[in-house]
Write a protein that holds these residues in place. Sequence first.
Motif, PDB file in Angstrom:
ATOM      1  N   GLN A  42      27.813  -7.549  33.538  1.00 16.30           N
ATOM      2  CA  GLN A  42      29.124  -8.198  33.615  1.00 16.30           C
ATOM      3  C   GLN A  42      30.230  -7.184  33.882  1.00 16.30           C
ATOM      4  O   GLN A  42      31.403  -7.455  33.606  1.00 16.30           O
ATOM      5  CB  GLN A  42      29.397  -8.948  32.314  1.00 16.30           C
ATOM      6  N   ALA A  43      29.867  -6.030  34.423  1.00 13.96           N
ATOM      7  CA  ALA A  43      30.836  -4.952  34.646  1.00 13.96           C
ATOM      8  C   ALA A  43      31.573  -5.152  35.971  1.00 13.96           C
ATOM      9  O   ALA A  43      31.458  -4.357  36.900  1.00 13.96           O
ATOM     10  CB  ALA A  43      30.145  -3.604  34.599  1.00 13.96           C
ATOM     11  N   VAL A  44      32.312  -6.245  36.061  1.00 11.00           N
ATOM     12  CA  VAL A  44      33.129  -6.545  37.243  1.00 11.00           C
ATOM     13  C   VAL A  44      34.522  -6.947  36.786  1.00 11.00           C
ATOM     14  O   VAL A  44      34.788  -7.038  35.596  1.00 11.00           O
ATOM     15  CB  VAL A  44      32.498  -7.663  38.117  1.00 11.00           C
ATOM     16  N   ASP A  45      35.374  -7.190  37.736  1.00  7.15           N
ATOM     17  CA  ASP A  45      36.755  -7.608  37.496  1.00  7.15           C
ATOM     18  C   ASP A  45      37.631  -6.488  36.929  1.00  7.15           C
ATOM     19  O   ASP A  45      38.595  -6.741  36.212  1.00  7.15           O
ATOM     20  CB  ASP A  45      36.836  -8.850  36.608  1.00  7.15           C
ATOM     21  N   TYR A  46      37.298  -5.251  37.285  1.00  6.76           N
ATOM     22  CA  TYR A  46      38.137  -4.118  36.912  1.00  6.76           C
ATOM     23  C   TYR A  46      39.144  -3.845  38.017  1.00  6.76           C
ATOM     24  O   TYR A  46      38.932  -4.200  39.170  1.00  6.76           O
ATOM     25  CB  TYR A  46      37.294  -2.856  36.674  1.00  6.76           C
ATOM     26  N   GLY A  47      40.223  -3.197  37.640  1.00  7.40           N
ATOM     27  CA  GLY A  47      41.225  -2.781  38.606  1.00  7.40           C
ATOM     28  C   GLY A  47      41.253  -1.267  38.690  1.00  7.40           C
ATOM     29  O   GLY A  47      40.636  -0.575  37.877  1.00  7.40           O
ATOM     30  N   PRO A  48      41.973  -0.729  39.675  1.00  6.99           N
ATOM     31  CA  PRO A  48      42.023   0.721  39.808  1.00  6.99           C
ATOM     32  C   PRO A  48      42.618   1.380  38.560  1.00  6.99           C
ATOM     33  O   PRO A  48      43.637   0.935  38.044  1.00  6.99           O
ATOM     34  CB  PRO A  48      42.923   0.962  41.015  1.00  6.99           C
TER      35      PRO A  48
END
Length: 68
Positions: A42-48
């Motif tokens: 589930q390691a998604v939806d991160y931003g810079p």
Amino acid sequence: PVEFRVYRPFVITPQCLLCHGRADTLQPQIRAALNRHFPEDQAVDYGPYDWRGLIRISFVVSPDKPAN
């Protein structure tokens, strides 16, 4: 013994976003590979530069041995 610790932040860099960016914008081949190899990930939806965690390295120096 004496212990020295070094801490470094673990942040999302722009190149990480190819696989860990917004789930709805991942390239289809990337999404397929992630689903195939890491179906529970589930390691998604991160931003810079989002904070992801901390890396700690410990160095233990024994009192009977001099540090170089």
